[in-house]
Each structure stands twice: as C-alpha cells, then as structure tokens.
Design an enzyme around this catalytic site. Structure first.
Site, PDB file in Angstrom:
ATOM      1  N   GLU A  40      19.949  55.924   1.965  1.00 50.15           N
ATOM      2  CA  GLU A  40      19.741  55.111  -0.108  1.00 50.15           C
ATOM      3  C   GLU A  40      21.394  55.238  -0.276  1.00 50.15           C
ATOM      4  OE1 GLU A  40      18.172  54.573  -1.392  1.00 50.15           O
ATOM      5  OE2 GLU A  40      15.865  54.081  -0.525  1.00 50.15           O
ATOM      6  N   TYR A 121      18.307  57.844  -9.441  1.00 52.92           N
ATOM      7  CA  TYR A 121      17.977  57.006  -8.814  1.00 52.92           C
ATOM      8  C   TYR A 121      17.562  57.864  -7.516  1.00 52.92           C
ATOM      9  CZ  TYR A 121      17.528  53.723  -5.008  1.00 52.92           C
ATOM     10  OH  TYR A 121      16.712  53.595  -4.074  1.00 52.92           O
ATOM     11  N   ASP A 139      15.162  51.586  -9.930  1.00 49.23           N
ATOM     12  CA  ASP A 139      17.002  50.935  -9.912  1.00 49.23           C
ATOM     13  C   ASP A 139      17.090  50.121 -10.385  1.00 49.23           C
ATOM     14  OD1 ASP A 139      15.195  49.791  -7.909  1.00 49.23           O
ATOM     15  OD2 ASP A 139      16.898  48.942  -7.012  1.00 49.23           O
TER      16      ASP A 139
END
Length: 335
Positions: A40, A121, A139
């Site tokens: 991520e 996020y 996102d």
DNA sequence: AAGGCGTGGTG
DNA sequence: TCACCAAGCCT
C-alpha cells in the site's frame, strides 16, 4: 440497491481479480499485514506495474517487518531509489521500527492512522484488507467510481464529504477487504479516467454517468496550474575511476537520497560548457540539469566506483545525468 | 489548506 | 506527441 451494488462488485471481482504478489485470493478474511502495508505504501501515487517488481525485491531482501526495522536507513533508501516520493521511504523506515517496537501492527483503523506515512486511505485499506475490519476505503479510483455512479457535477476536491458518505453507504459489513480491492480494481481497469469501458462494467445499469451518455465527463477535472521551468547544474567530479557523490538534505526534494553535488535551481541556464544535459519532469516543475566537470571534491561525500554506479541508489534524475555523460563519452570515443 | 513531493505509462 | 494521471501524505 446498495447491497446489490456491493454484491455485483464482489461477483465481478471474483471473476476478474488480478493476481498480484501482495494479494490473497478472493475470499481470504485476512492478509499478512506486512505485505499489505508494504504494497500500500508503494502504491501511493505509483502504478501497479511499477510496484510489482520493487515489492518482490523488498520482500526477498526483508521478509519480515522485524528484518526491515533492523535495516540501515541507507540500504532501504537504496532499494527505494527510482520509485519516487522519497518521503515514503523515510516514513517506511520509521513505521517499521515503530511496529517492530510494539510487537506487531495495530488492527484498528484509528491506531494505524497514527503510524508514519499512513493517511486516511492507507489506514483504512490495511484495516480492511489485512484485518477484515470494516473501513471506508477511498482512493482516487473509488472517488471517481462513486462520482460517476451519482453523476456528481463538482470537482472531487469539493465533494470529499459527500463521496465519503456515499462510499460508507456502499460498503458492506463483510468481505470488506475484497470489496475495497474490487472497487479499486474496477476504477483502475474499467471505470478509467479516460476511455471508460462501460460495456464491461457490472454497475452500468445503475450508473448515472453512463445514463448521461458522457461518463468520461464525470467527475469534472479541476484546472491545473502551469509547471514552471527551472535550470540547475550538477558537478561531475571523477578521480581514479570513481565519482564523487553526496547525500541530499533529509527533507525536501529527493530528500535523503544520494546525488551529484550541484547548484541550487535557477530560472536561467548555466553559462559554462557542459558534459551533458538532461530534461526531467517533477510534479510541480520541470528541470534542465546541466552536468559540468569539476576537479576537486565538494562538500560531505564519498567516492563511488564508476563500474558500480548502477548500485549507488541514485534517484532517477541523477541516474539519467550519469547515463547522459557516459553516453556522450562513448559517442565521442566512437567518433 | 493548498502546495511540495517523482516517476513512468498511456490515450 | 504530450498532457494527464496513478491503491496519497505531510505541513
């Protein structure tokens, strides 16, 4: 309607899910939090295709967060070189050490949000994908999909609260990790910013933007500012088949990364004769970097062997500058 | 809160 | 070709 929307997304995902090195197969309630976190952070503003090989290299080199936490700063930055947004690498190191210190990742979104480099996020994504906790994961893909579903007429920057409320209503209580990845995949591969593939979309029948006949016009694009153009010089200091490198200041552009020493950026090109010039685009300005020969080392630095320059961990700007000089040199030799 | 912060792919 | 854009975060 909302429950059906999530169901359709999940069904489409189970049929079409891309196989990605950090992704568990659909249906997994949890995924190794180290892999989720590492991927991520790498994926923040960076494309999947770019991240895949870099993720593999990181994982091969540091298979656990304890291993990463024990690594030298310079080694992590070297492995990050070329990925861009280098504050992410500095935060990655700080986060790994904080997590190793406390004996593992926290499982709640709120605690994750407090770790270095984890914003709204990423904290939500890790909570959902790694730990199966319900979280509203938004996102840029999700924002676009939701804006199109509802044909929202305002630029995304002005509708964050509305998008969040709509995504909250859309988010199921189960399969939360798959759902987050399903809607992001849809945005990346079907509901693309340009040329959306509405014919392949499982939500076509309920999409207000599709019904409008101009799905691509949602959400409206915000006007962008013009990027200024700047100039700079970098010093090429070579001795005994080694090149003089320095480390840039820890904060700011290319912060903490190895570099050629050089001038500040300027609005006018340098007047001196140059070995080579590279044009490089940053997010907020473009740069012409002229490489200029010097004889004496400048500042705090080190001699790096020329034949190992590819392993120096230079960010792309300086890697390109080095290549340009070496190319010019070999062309001159051939002539 | 608006701007700093990289790089590579693509339509 | 080139403007746009990407699984954003930080101050």
């Amino acid at each position: 309607m909302f429950a059906n929307t999530a169901s359709r997304l999940l069904a489409h995902y189970r049929e079409n899910a891309r196989s990605l090195p950090w992704r568990a197969s659909p249906g997994a309630a949890r995924t190794d939090p180290y892999r989720v976190w590492l991927s991520e952070v790498m994926l923040q503003q960076t494309t999947v295709a770019t991240v895949i090989p870099r993720f593999q290299r990181f994982l091969d080199r540091w298979p656990t967060i304890e291993a990463l936490a024990a690594a030298e700063d310079a080694e992590v930055l070297r492995e990050w070189a070329g990925l861009g947004y280098y504050a992410r690498a500095r935060n990655l190191i700080a986060c790994a050490r904080a997590v190793a210190q406390r004996g593992g990742f926290p499982e709640t979104e709120a605690e994750l949000r407090g770790l270095p480099g984890l914003g709204d996020y990423t904290a939500a994504a890790i909570a959902a994908i790694a730990f199966g906790r319900r979280a509203v994961v938004i996102d840029t893909n999700v924002a676009r999909v939701v804006a199109r579903l509802h044909a929202i007429e305002q630029p995304l920057a002005e509708t964050r609260r509305q998008i969040r409320a709509l995504m909250d209503a859309l988010t199921p209580d189960e399969d939360v990790g798959d759902f987050a990845q399903a809607i992001m995949d849809l945005g990346a591969t079907v509901c693309r910013p340009r040329a959306p593939r509405c014919e392949a979309c499982p939500l076509q029948s309920e999409c207000a933007a599709f019904a409008s006949g101009e799905p691509e016009s949602f959400p409206p694009r915000a006007l962008r500012r013009e990027r200024p153009h700047r100039f700079g010089a970098a010093w090429w200091i070579e001795r005994n088949d080694a090149l003089w490198l320095v480390r840039r200041p820890a904060r700011g552009l290319l912060g903490g990364m190895p570099a050629l020493p050089g001038s500040e950026w300027s609005d006018v090109p340098p007047a001196e004769p140059v070995l080579a010039t590279v044009a490089h685009g940053f997010t907020h300005f473009t740069l012409d970097l002229a490489v200029v020969a010097r004889s004496e080392p400048l500042g705090d630095g080190w001699w790096h062997p020329m034949d190992q320059i590819a392993e120096a961990g230079l960010p792309t700007l300086y890697a390109r500058a080095v290549s340009a000089v070496l190319d010019a040199r070999s062309e001159r030799r051939a002539a």
